[in-house]
Write an enzyme that holds these catalytic residues in place. Structure first.
Site, PDB file in Angstrom:
ATOM      1  CB  SER A 190      -3.002   4.631   5.202  1.00  0.00           C
ATOM      2  OG  SER A 190      -1.967   4.065   5.968  1.00  0.00           O
ATOM      3  CD  GLU A 246      -4.473   2.633   2.403  1.00  0.00           C
ATOM      4  OE1 GLU A 246      -4.639   1.572   3.017  1.00  0.00           O
ATOM      5  OE2 GLU A 246      -3.370   3.199   2.291  1.00  0.00           O
ATOM      6  CG  ASP A 302      -2.104  -0.925   1.055  1.00  0.00           C
ATOM      7  OD1 ASP A 302      -1.910  -2.033   0.511  1.00  0.00           O
ATOM      8  OD2 ASP A 302      -3.213  -0.559   1.471  1.00  0.00           O
ATOM      9  CB  CYS A 314       1.471  -6.232   3.754  1.00  0.00           C
ATOM     10  SG  CYS A 314       3.157  -5.978   4.356  1.00  0.00           S
ATOM     11  CG  ASP A 315      -1.800  -2.641   4.455  1.00  0.00           C
ATOM     12  OD1 ASP A 315      -0.802  -3.070   5.056  1.00  0.00           O
ATOM     13  OD2 ASP A 315      -2.082  -1.445   4.403  1.00  0.00           O
ATOM     14  CE  LYS A 316      -6.228  -2.777   1.707  1.00  0.00           C
ATOM     15  NZ  LYS A 316      -4.947  -2.270   2.220  1.00  0.00           N
ATOM     16  CB  CYS A 335       4.673  -0.154   8.290  1.00  0.00           C
ATOM     17  SG  CYS A 335       5.270  -0.059   6.587  1.00  0.00           S
TER      18      CYS A 335
END
Length: 549
Positions: free
Chosen positions: A462, A436, A72, A113-115, A185
């Protein structure tokens, strides 16, 4: 079915150098999302290798295959951000295709990570074979002149440079130290929020969300995850055995207590949808109102995931909640233990990181659901990251139909203090892909207006966003929601404490404007997959999942 596959295709397994003994054992997919574009995934070959060793040790035969992973952070502020949320469905679909096509018996999903994490959990629920989720672990916080830092502040540096608060050399030093190595992160952004949600739902082993990526204990956890998936196969325990309504209520409660990313709402809804469980925003709202926030992680505070690891892990937070009857302690997890048994072994080792129920950071949860005539189906804000003076705000709308135009206006000082920046046509259908708005919120902070300027969007944010940033406005503009008819200067009233979001127009005026509205063409070119996503995506208020045509 699996025995037929082995019997009929034995020569193909032998062609790959597999022994007859190996192909007589349970066949376990190691779903590895490693690639060289994502810092959270750069090291996952090492994690996957440890999981493979665990599977072999416990009597299974691992077969590794890959799935995509988008960073992202690398897509912020340009058209590439159209892809991360839609990639969640691609990830789930690709795992389904590989597992069912090859009739695998079990799987370990290696993610970070995110997705990717929610996409893998969606696949776990959809396939319902013995499986376990394993994250690569969080990045350690960077250091800038003795203070912990992370990437969430990088987008704000341009304003400091312009105001003379930082030299170019200092900016370069900050940027070079904000992300010191591999891992998701370091703040409680979406990746770490969802890896914690996997643990809270019972789809991952304890410590999944908090052991730093570089620690040996992360590899140990990977090996145990490989061993455990073989035990799950023997026990017949599958994801749907633990994904009950009470398990989701536990996860939402934990999410509110730690102050997780607003994206968790989209993803928990999507996972529940795969599990055949109905979640709605009212449930998030009711749990959020009654759950105290016990933690304050970046971007809302100064703590990072390594601090939660030192404090006793996510189970330390769950212990505080369970002992005060905020959790369903009898819920089973894929670890083979109930939530109650897991938290019984936990300890809160740092009270500065995990506060007690009697001394919370806030009396309600870190995420708030807003409703009103601007968001009849709801909107979402990370309340924990909003400055107190912005919990109530009214101001004139500055309206933009795409994020890039808003960012330029903010940075060029064309947005007055006290305004409400409205960015629309960025929802699941209109974006397409529900981008985002971190670049926009970062611009507001960068020019020093986060104490008096709000942002409202049908897009999302985000997990690194801070400020009065209200997203997921539903219905979205492309679906003819009221946000589509907001005009320059309309007064927008935000009351996060009262959970309301309204435009100061009469019902008659809103109806008149909507009657004249027609859907515009997409603001950016959409390739084939985004065209399909735009056509099939549901509202953010239901998780932005794909409708079955």
């Amino acid at each position: 079915m699996r025995s037929d596959v082995v019997k009929n295709r034995r020569s193909l397994f032998l062609a790959m150098g597999r022994t007859r003994e190996e192909i007589s054992r349970p066949l376990v997919g190691i779903v590895n999302s490693q690639n060289e574009l994502v810092p959270g995934h750069i090291h996952l070959d090492d994690i996957a290798r440890a999981a493979r060793e665990g599977v072999i040790q416990a009597g299974g035969t691992p077969f590794e295959f890959s799935t995509i992973a988008i960073c992202d952070g690398l897509t912020e502020g340009h058209a590439g951000m159209c892809y991360p949320l839609p990639s969640r469905e691609l990830i789930a679909d690709s795992i389904e295709a590989m597992v069912l096509a090859h009739a695998l018996d079990a799987m370990v999903c290696v993610t970070n990570c995110d997705k990717i994490t929610p996409g893998m959990m969606m696949a776990m629920a959809r396939l319902d074979i013995p499986s376990i989720l394993l994250s690569g672990g969080p990045m350690q916080a960077g250091k800038y002149r003795g203070e912990p830092i992370d990437v969430s502040r990088v987008v704000e540096l341009a304003g400091k440079l312009e105001r003379g608060e930082m030299t170019r050399e200092e900016r370069r030093e900050f940027m070079e130290n904000a992300a010191p190595g591999c891992g998701s992160c370091s703040g409680l952004f979406t990746a770490n929020s969802m890896n914690c949600m996997a643990e809270a739902l019972g789809l991952a082993l304890p410590w999944n969300g908090t052991i730093p990526a570089v620690f040996g204990r992360r590899r140990e956890l990977a090996r145990y995850s490989g061993i455990r998936v073989m035990e799950l196969w023997q026990e017949g325990l599958t994801p749907l055995s633990v994904l009950t309504k009470q398990a989701f209520e536990n996860a939402i409660t934990v999410d509110m207590a730690i102050g997780g990313s607003t994206n968790t709402i989209l993803h928990l809804m999507a996972i529940a949808n795969e599990a055949g469980i109905q979640l709605d925003l009212d449930l998030f709202d009711s749990i959020g109102r009654r759950t105290p926030r016990l933690c304050s992680f970046s971007p809302a505070g100064n703590h990072h995931m390594e601090d939660l690891f030192e404090a006793g892990g996510l189970q330390a937070v769950m212990k505080e909640l369970a002992e005060n009857e905020f959790l369903h302690s009898q819920v089973m997890t894929l670890s083979g233990r109930t939530v109650g048994k897991i938290v019984a072994e936990a300890q809160v080792k740092r009270r500065d990181v995990v506060h007690s129920i009697d001394d919370p950071y806030d009396t309600d949860g870190g995420i708030a659901i807003l409703r009103g005539n601007l968001a009849p189906e709801g909107a979402v804000v990370k309340k924990a990251a909003v400055r107190p003076e912005m919990l109530q705000h009214r101001g004139p709308a500055r309206v933009f139909d795409i994020e890039e135009e808003a960012v330029q206006a903010i940075l060029n000082k064309h947005v007055d203090r006290g305004s409400v920046v409205v960015i629309r046509y960025e929802g699941p259908r209109g974006g397409p892909g529900m981008r985002e708005m971190l670049t926009a919120t970062g611009a507001i902070v960068s020019v020093g207006q986060d104490g008096d300027t709000a942002l409202v969007t049908d897009g999302r944010f985000s997990g690194a966003t801070r400020g009065a940033a209200i997203g997921h406005v539903s219905p979205e503009a492309m679906a003819g929601g009221p946000i589509a008819i907001i005009q320059e200067g309309d007064q927008i009233d935000i009351d996060i404490t009262a959970r309301s979001l309204n435009v100061m127009l009469s019902d008659e005026e809103i109806a008149t404007r909507l009657a004249k509205w027609t859907a515009p063409p997409l603001k950016r070119e959409a390739k084939s997959y985004l065209q399909r996503y735009s056509a099939l995506a549901t509202s953010a208020s239901t998780g932005a999942v794909l409708r079955v045509p």
